[in-house]
Design an enzyme around this catalytic site. Sequence first.
Site, PDB file in Angstrom:
ATOM      1  CG  ASP A  71     -53.755  40.162  18.359  1.00 27.99           C
ATOM      2  OD1 ASP A  71     -53.262  39.398  17.458  1.00 27.99           O
ATOM      3  OD2 ASP A  71     -54.882  40.483  18.620  1.00 27.99           O
ATOM      4  CG  ASP A  73     -50.843  44.960  20.357  1.00 28.64           C
ATOM      5  OD1 ASP A  73     -50.604  44.431  19.194  1.00 28.64           O
ATOM      6  OD2 ASP A  73     -51.813  45.581  20.571  1.00 28.64           O
ATOM      7  CG  ASP A 153     -58.822  52.103  25.462  1.00 28.25           C
ATOM      8  OD1 ASP A 153     -57.815  51.551  26.440  1.00 28.25           O
ATOM      9  OD2 ASP A 153     -59.188  51.435  24.624  1.00 28.25           O
TER      10      ASP A 153
END
Length: 458
Positions: A71, A73, A153
């Site tokens: 992916d 992003d 995170d």
Amino acid sequence: MAGFCKKLLTRQQEALPLQPVVLTRDQHGISRRQISENALKVLYRLNKGGYEAYLVGGGVRDLLLGRQPKDFDVATNATPEQVKGLFSNCRLVGRRFRLAHVLFGRDVIEVATFRGHHHSVNTSKHVSSRSKEGMLLRDNVYGTIEEDAERRDFTVNALYYNIADFTVLGFAGGLQDLEARRLELIGDPQTRYREDPVRMLRAVRFSAKLGLSISPRTEAPIKELAPLLADIPPARLFEETLKLLLAGQGVETYRQLQHYNLFAPLFPEAAEVMGRGNNRYGRFIELALANTDERIAQDLRVTPAFLYAALLWGPVETRTQEFVNEGGLGYHDAFMLAADEVIGRQVKSVAIPRRFSTVVRDIWQLQDRLTKRAGKRPFRLLEHPKFRAGYDFLLLRAELDPRLRELAEWWTEFQQANPVERQPLSRNARQGQDGENERGERKPRKRPRRRPRRRKES
């Protein structure tokens, strides 16, 4: 007092701007040819619209590691509404944090606005809110790229590729940690895990997937906070378990989940059975995961249903035997009752969509049907749409149970034989030794049917 000082220091640290390490175009190996065409379209249009536009997180991390991301992003200072104004093929999603999805057929490019700190705004229930345990329920607070990096995170995910000048920005020591193959949480681990307990699962996933060692401070609170996963919606945990166990490193991931006490909150039924000292089911789960990892490495199709069938087989088999012994039920009725009970309990922790739970039941039911090999039954079973999954499941069981090896070998031979050779195999099929079936149960003996006496004609 100590708690107040800790919160104050944390807020002071959050307020300090992060100075990123900047890699110029000639200092890193990322090329636009490695980035999907649709992601580049989004980045370029945001940039031409006057907004900052960055490829962010795992996509940058994987490219720096020489891996092809699944992916791509995008992060920007444009709000979701401004992104939607630039793209007619855009939809806004999410309640916890508002996101823009730019759609190119089946390809979806996720665009997130830079996140900010909660204490720097006058928050309301419509912008930001937390549960009593500290979990973020709503998180629509926007900020700068520096604040966005602090809100991420792990340090190895605080990486940004700038489409304006093709530089890579690494915040919070992310580039150094990536080079050291170290997984480091940004901020106070207790606070960050309480904000979103799924971060504990992400730590395990990144560690297993990327071969990163979890730092001591990052791993320290995980075992204590593992029960917080019970507060996560089961539907979200279903998606997370797919990422955990279907990424090609399932065996290593499973072992880490067990090590950090994260397996039991996800699969309490299986954990309870293995907690009774029956390690056979633990070995069976590892066999199933190893088989799945091998298929993924060979680019073969895998289905979550097969994996869930393996994860829950221990509870189903155990519960079936309990119903037979304690309730006096026949095997079939006991088995159907056990399957309903185990799945019913499991979906309270990790939701299993009906399209998968139906296949799970088919795989389980085929285990009994595969023991019946006489007559036309094996021919009909070959036409069952889930026969192959049931057969593969039987092969795994036979690796741990010697009593099933003859049955597994017979089905292997039956499939490989031509139609002419299958007839004698079916006629000569063993239904068990010494009057027993494959479950070790003695079959009831049938009394010979008495022919009626013929009456003598007078």
